[in-house]
Every structure is written in structure tokens, then in C-alpha cells.
Motif scaffolding. Structure first.
Motif, PDB file in Angstrom:
ATOM      1  N   LEU A  60       0.826  -1.206   0.000  1.00 58.13           N
ATOM      2  CA  LEU A  60       0.000   0.000   0.000  1.00 58.13           C
ATOM      3  C   LEU A  60       0.861   1.257   0.000  1.00 58.13           C
ATOM      4  O   LEU A  60       0.531   2.248  -0.669  1.00 58.13           O
ATOM      5  CB  LEU A  60      -0.944  -0.011   1.205  1.00 58.13           C
ATOM      6  CG  LEU A  60      -2.063  -1.067   1.162  1.00 58.13           C
ATOM      7  CD1 LEU A  60      -2.901  -1.002   2.437  1.00 58.13           C
ATOM      8  CD2 LEU A  60      -2.948  -0.882  -0.066  1.00 58.13           C
ATOM      9  N   VAL A  61       1.961   1.236   0.740  1.00 55.90           N
ATOM     10  CA  VAL A  61       2.871   2.382   0.750  1.00 55.90           C
ATOM     11  C   VAL A  61       3.499   2.568  -0.630  1.00 55.90           C
ATOM     12  O   VAL A  61       3.606   3.701  -1.130  1.00 55.90           O
ATOM     13  CB  VAL A  61       3.964   2.205   1.824  1.00 55.90           C
ATOM     14  CG1 VAL A  61       5.037   3.286   1.688  1.00 55.90           C
ATOM     15  CG2 VAL A  61       3.342   2.263   3.223  1.00 55.90           C
ATOM     16  N   ALA A  62       3.897   1.467  -1.258  1.00 56.84           N
ATOM     17  CA  ALA A  62       4.467   1.550  -2.608  1.00 56.84           C
ATOM     18  C   ALA A  62       3.437   2.075  -3.606  1.00 56.84           C
ATOM     19  O   ALA A  62       3.749   2.859  -4.511  1.00 56.84           O
ATOM     20  CB  ALA A  62       4.976   0.182  -3.036  1.00 56.84           C
ATOM     21  N   LEU A  63       2.193   1.664  -3.441  1.00 54.85           N
ATOM     22  CA  LEU A  63       1.124   2.125  -4.321  1.00 54.85           C
ATOM     23  C   LEU A  63       0.907   3.624  -4.137  1.00 54.85           C
ATOM     24  O   LEU A  63       0.686   4.350  -5.117  1.00 54.85           O
ATOM     25  CB  LEU A  63      -0.168   1.369  -4.001  1.00 54.85           C
ATOM     26  CG  LEU A  63      -1.391   1.671  -4.865  1.00 54.85           C
ATOM     27  CD1 LEU A  63      -1.159   1.196  -6.302  1.00 54.85           C
ATOM     28  CD2 LEU A  63      -2.634   1.008  -4.279  1.00 54.85           C
ATOM     29  N   GLU A  64       0.987   4.081  -2.889  1.00 50.51           N
ATOM     30  CA  GLU A  64       0.755   5.504  -2.591  1.00 50.51           C
ATOM     31  C   GLU A  64       1.900   6.376  -3.083  1.00 50.51           C
ATOM     32  O   GLU A  64       1.686   7.434  -3.684  1.00 50.51           O
ATOM     33  CB  GLU A  64       0.583   5.666  -1.085  1.00 50.51           C
ATOM     34  CG  GLU A  64       0.441   7.122  -0.634  1.00 50.51           C
ATOM     35  CD  GLU A  64       0.696   7.317   0.835  1.00 50.51           C
ATOM     36  OE1 GLU A  64       0.658   8.480   1.273  1.00 50.51           O
ATOM     37  OE2 GLU A  64       0.959   6.338   1.541  1.00 50.51           O
ATOM     38  N   THR A  65       3.120   5.936  -2.826  1.00 47.19           N
ATOM     39  CA  THR A  65       4.289   6.777  -3.115  1.00 47.19           C
ATOM     40  C   THR A  65       4.851   6.603  -4.510  1.00 47.19           C
ATOM     41  O   THR A  65       5.589   7.459  -5.006  1.00 47.19           O
ATOM     42  CB  THR A  65       5.413   6.487  -2.101  1.00 47.19           C
ATOM     43  OG1 THR A  65       5.830   5.109  -2.252  1.00 47.19           O
ATOM     44  CG2 THR A  65       4.943   6.721  -0.688  1.00 47.19           C
ATOM     45  N   GLY A  66       4.519   5.468  -5.136  1.00 44.91           N
ATOM     46  CA  GLY A  66       5.099   5.173  -6.439  1.00 44.91           C
ATOM     47  C   GLY A  66       6.507   4.646  -6.342  1.00 44.91           C
ATOM     48  O   GLY A  66       7.194   4.487  -7.370  1.00 44.91           O
ATOM     49  N   LYS A  67       6.957   4.380  -5.127  1.00 49.30           N
ATOM     50  CA  LYS A  67       8.304   3.856  -4.913  1.00 49.30           C
ATOM     51  C   LYS A  67       8.217   2.411  -4.442  1.00 49.30           C
ATOM     52  O   LYS A  67       7.499   2.114  -3.491  1.00 49.30           O
ATOM     53  CB  LYS A  67       9.055   4.703  -3.877  1.00 49.30           C
ATOM     54  CG  LYS A  67       9.222   6.164  -4.275  1.00 49.30           C
ATOM     55  CD  LYS A  67       9.885   6.966  -3.161  1.00 49.30           C
ATOM     56  CE  LYS A  67      10.015   8.433  -3.537  1.00 49.30           C
ATOM     57  NZ  LYS A  67      10.608   9.234  -2.433  1.00 49.30           N
ATOM     58  N   GLY A  68       8.965   1.543  -5.084  1.00 50.56           N
ATOM     59  CA  GLY A  68       8.900   0.137  -4.736  1.00 50.56           C
ATOM     60  C   GLY A  68       7.913  -0.591  -5.630  1.00 50.56           C
ATOM     61  O   GLY A  68       7.154   0.024  -6.394  1.00 50.56           O
ATOM     62  N   SER A  69       7.920  -1.898  -5.527  1.00 51.72           N
ATOM     63  CA  SER A  69       7.071  -2.715  -6.389  1.00 51.72           C
ATOM     64  C   SER A  69       5.744  -3.048  -5.713  1.00 51.72           C
ATOM     65  O   SER A  69       5.678  -3.220  -4.494  1.00 51.72           O
ATOM     66  CB  SER A  69       7.789  -4.012  -6.765  1.00 51.72           C
ATOM     67  OG  SER A  69       8.072  -4.782  -5.609  1.00 51.72           O
ATOM     68  N   VAL A  70       4.720  -3.120  -6.522  1.00 50.50           N
ATOM     69  CA  VAL A  70       3.393  -3.514  -6.060  1.00 50.50           C
ATOM     70  C   VAL A  70       3.055  -4.838  -6.745  1.00 50.50           C
ATOM     71  O   VAL A  70       2.935  -4.862  -7.977  1.00 50.50           O
ATOM     72  CB  VAL A  70       2.329  -2.461  -6.381  1.00 50.50           C
ATOM     73  CG1 VAL A  70       0.964  -2.906  -5.877  1.00 50.50           C
ATOM     74  CG2 VAL A  70       2.704  -1.111  -5.795  1.00 50.50           C
ATOM     75  N   PRO A  71       2.917  -5.916  -6.015  1.00 44.24           N
ATOM     76  CA  PRO A  71       2.650  -7.204  -6.666  1.00 44.24           C
ATOM     77  C   PRO A  71       1.274  -7.236  -7.309  1.00 44.24           C
ATOM     78  O   PRO A  71       0.390  -6.425  -6.986  1.00 44.24           O
ATOM     79  CB  PRO A  71       2.733  -8.202  -5.490  1.00 44.24           C
ATOM     80  CG  PRO A  71       2.406  -7.388  -4.277  1.00 44.24           C
ATOM     81  CD  PRO A  71       2.961  -6.026  -4.545  1.00 44.24           C
ATOM     82  N   SER A  72       1.094  -8.157  -8.216  1.00 42.62           N
ATOM     83  CA  SER A  72      -0.194  -8.315  -8.890  1.00 42.62           C
ATOM     84  C   SER A  72      -0.486  -9.803  -9.052  1.00 42.62           C
ATOM     85  O   SER A  72       0.409 -10.638  -9.022  1.00 42.62           O
ATOM     86  CB  SER A  72      -0.192  -7.624 -10.240  1.00 42.62           C
ATOM     87  OG  SER A  72       0.808  -8.189 -11.084  1.00 42.62           O
ATOM     88  N   CYS A  73      -1.761 -10.109  -9.214  1.00 44.08           N
ATOM     89  CA  CYS A  73      -2.173 -11.506  -9.415  1.00 44.08           C
ATOM     90  C   CYS A  73      -1.928 -11.928 -10.854  1.00 44.08           C
ATOM     91  O   CYS A  73      -2.094 -11.137 -11.771  1.00 44.08           O
ATOM     92  CB  CYS A  73      -3.660 -11.651  -9.093  1.00 44.08           C
ATOM     93  SG  CYS A  73      -4.023 -11.632  -7.307  1.00 44.08           S
TER      94      CYS A  73
END
Length: 263
Positions: free
Chosen positions: A250-263
């Protein structure tokens, strides 16, 4: 006196028991429940006029965005589900036919099932509180968390309860909201250590989430395949396994930093 039946007569007579059997099967109750998307509730706000999460012993943040727990609604354990209902629901995307034993404990009365679901909800709330405070490094002797969610039973709101507690106490850890102002929905059990468990019914829960404005859906990783079935357009799936990894996503999604996994 015996009289010989012609072939057409024989077929007609033999067909009568078959027709009767099919008619009986069509009307007889079957061991299934019919489920559909249920209510959702924002754990950061109120449900039926009562604040879902109340915290004392520490200052609570004013939050933006929503964290919506999701449910399914199933026919009650004493409802007679017939063959035509099963066939109709089988071909619909907004309903699902589920073995009754997978929805309700077999052999229990309606009252016993209600008590069982209430017990699971209480245990889920306790585990969610312990997991959230443990994640934040806080002592539950100093902080009291009250969780109230009317007319909902079972353990599947555990993950969202934990996330709601974290958002109210710490947000994203840097002063922002864990939701990033979004409407985020999801499902998943949680234990005291923060491990997320599967729940079932996720294909219906994604529909409930989209209906109520969510753009992101948190799903136990083991149920990604089920969640992708009939996934509403515009709803992003994020697989989760632990509370810590969920917060990181959620933090990565908010900040745009880091990876966000997906199904």
C-alpha cells in the motif's frame, strides 16, 4: 386377465416413473447455498451509526480514503434450494452455488451457526488488534482498541481491521494515509503474527467492492485465481500474504516507490 402391451405403450408407461423422478428432483431441497455479493463497510468510518474502530490510550489520526471489508450473502442454512435455483445461479456471474457445508458447519442449527460466526468474529478482532499493535511495536496493555461491526460474522475481516488500526495510529509511517486517499477493499483472515489466510467467495466480494467504489482489492495470494474470475473492470488486484507485506504494498502504491505485486 393379462393383455400384451404394445411398444409405444410400454415406453409411455416406463416414462412415467422417470418424469416423476425428475419432477421430484426439481422440487427437492439440495445441499447447496446460493451466494451473492454482500455488504461492504469502511472500517475507518462508521457502520450503522457506530464507529467501527475506536482507540483509547493513544491519539488516533484523522484519515482520508476508505478501507472496506467485504462480505457475501448466502441463503440461510434452513432455506430450501431447489434444482432450478441451482441451474439458474450456475450460469450467472452475480451469484454462486456453494456446498452448504462450505458456508455453514454441517448439522448445526441456525442459532448455533450464528453463535459460531459471532465467536469467529470476536477471535478475528482480537487477532487483528494483536497483529496491528505488534506490527507497530506497541503494547496492548497501554492501548485499548474496540472493534464493532454489526450484522457481520466470521473471520474474513481480520486483515482490514488490522490495516484500519494501523492507519488510525500511524498511517503510512511518514504522516500520510495508508490508503493514499483511495477506496481500497479486501478480504482475508489474520492471526496474531500477521499471517493472512484465505477466506472463499472472493469472486463475489470483488463485485461488492467495485459496486461500492473500490479501485483496489487486497486478496489472499492463494485465491488470486478465484479473484480473477469475472473481475470487474477497473479493479486492481493486490495479492497479500502477511500484514507487513500488505502495508509495504500500500505504501508503494501511494508513493510510487517500490514494487506492487499483482495476481
Amino acid at each position: 386377465m393379462f393383455s400384451r402391451l404394445t411398444r409405444p405403450q410400454t415406453v409411455a408407461v416406463c416414462a412415467l416413473p422417470v418424469v416423476a423422478l425428475l419432477a421430484t428432483a426439481a422440487l427437492a431441497p439440495l445441499p447447496f447455498s446460493v451466494a451473492q455479493p454482500g455488504l461492504t463497510a469502511n472500517v475507518l468510518g462508521e457502520n450503522k451509526g457506530t464507529q467501527v474502530i475506536t482507540i483509547s490510550g493513544a491519539p488516533a489520526r484523522d484519515t482520508k480514503g476508505q478501507l472496506r471489508m467485504t462480505t457475501i450473502e448466502a441463503t440461510s442454512p434452513d432455506t430450501r434450494v431447489s434444482l432450478p435455483q441451482v441451474i439458474d445461479s450456475w450460469f450467472r456471474t452475480d451469484q454462486a452455488v456453494m456446498p452448504r457445508d462450505s458456508v455453514y458447519p454441517s448439522g448445526d442449527s441456525v442459532k448455533e451457526i450464528e453463535r459460531h460466526n459471532e465467536k469467529q468474529m470476536r477471535e478475528s478482532q482480537d487477532a487483528a488488534t494483536q497483529a496491528a499493535l505488534g506490527y507497530l511495536g506497541l503494547d496492548d496493555k497501554d492501548i485499548e482498541v474496540s472493534l464493532k461491526l454489526a450484522d457481520v460474522g466470521g473471520p474474513s475481516a481480520g486483515l482490514l481491521f488490522s490495516l484500519g488500526i494501523i492507519d488510525k495510529l500511524d498511517g503510512d509511517g511518514t504522516g500520510g494515509d495508508l490508503t493514499g486517499g483511495r477506496v481500497i477493499a479486501g478480504t482475508g483472515t489474520i492471526d496474531e503474527t500477521g499471517r493472512v489466510g484465505a477466506v472463499g467467495g472472493v469472486a463475489l466480494k470483488t463485485q461488492a467492492a467495485k459496486r461500492d467504489g473500490a479501485t483496489v482489492f487486497l486478496v489472499p495470494k492463494a485465491e488470486c485465481g478465484d479473484a480473477r474470475a469475472n473481475l470487474p473492470k477497473g479493479l486492481r488486484l493486490i495479492p497479500v500474504t502477511t500484514l507487513k507485506s500488505t502495508v509495504s504494498s500500500l505504501v508503494a502504491l501511494e508513493t510510487g516507490k517500490g514494487s506492487v505485486p499483482s495476481c
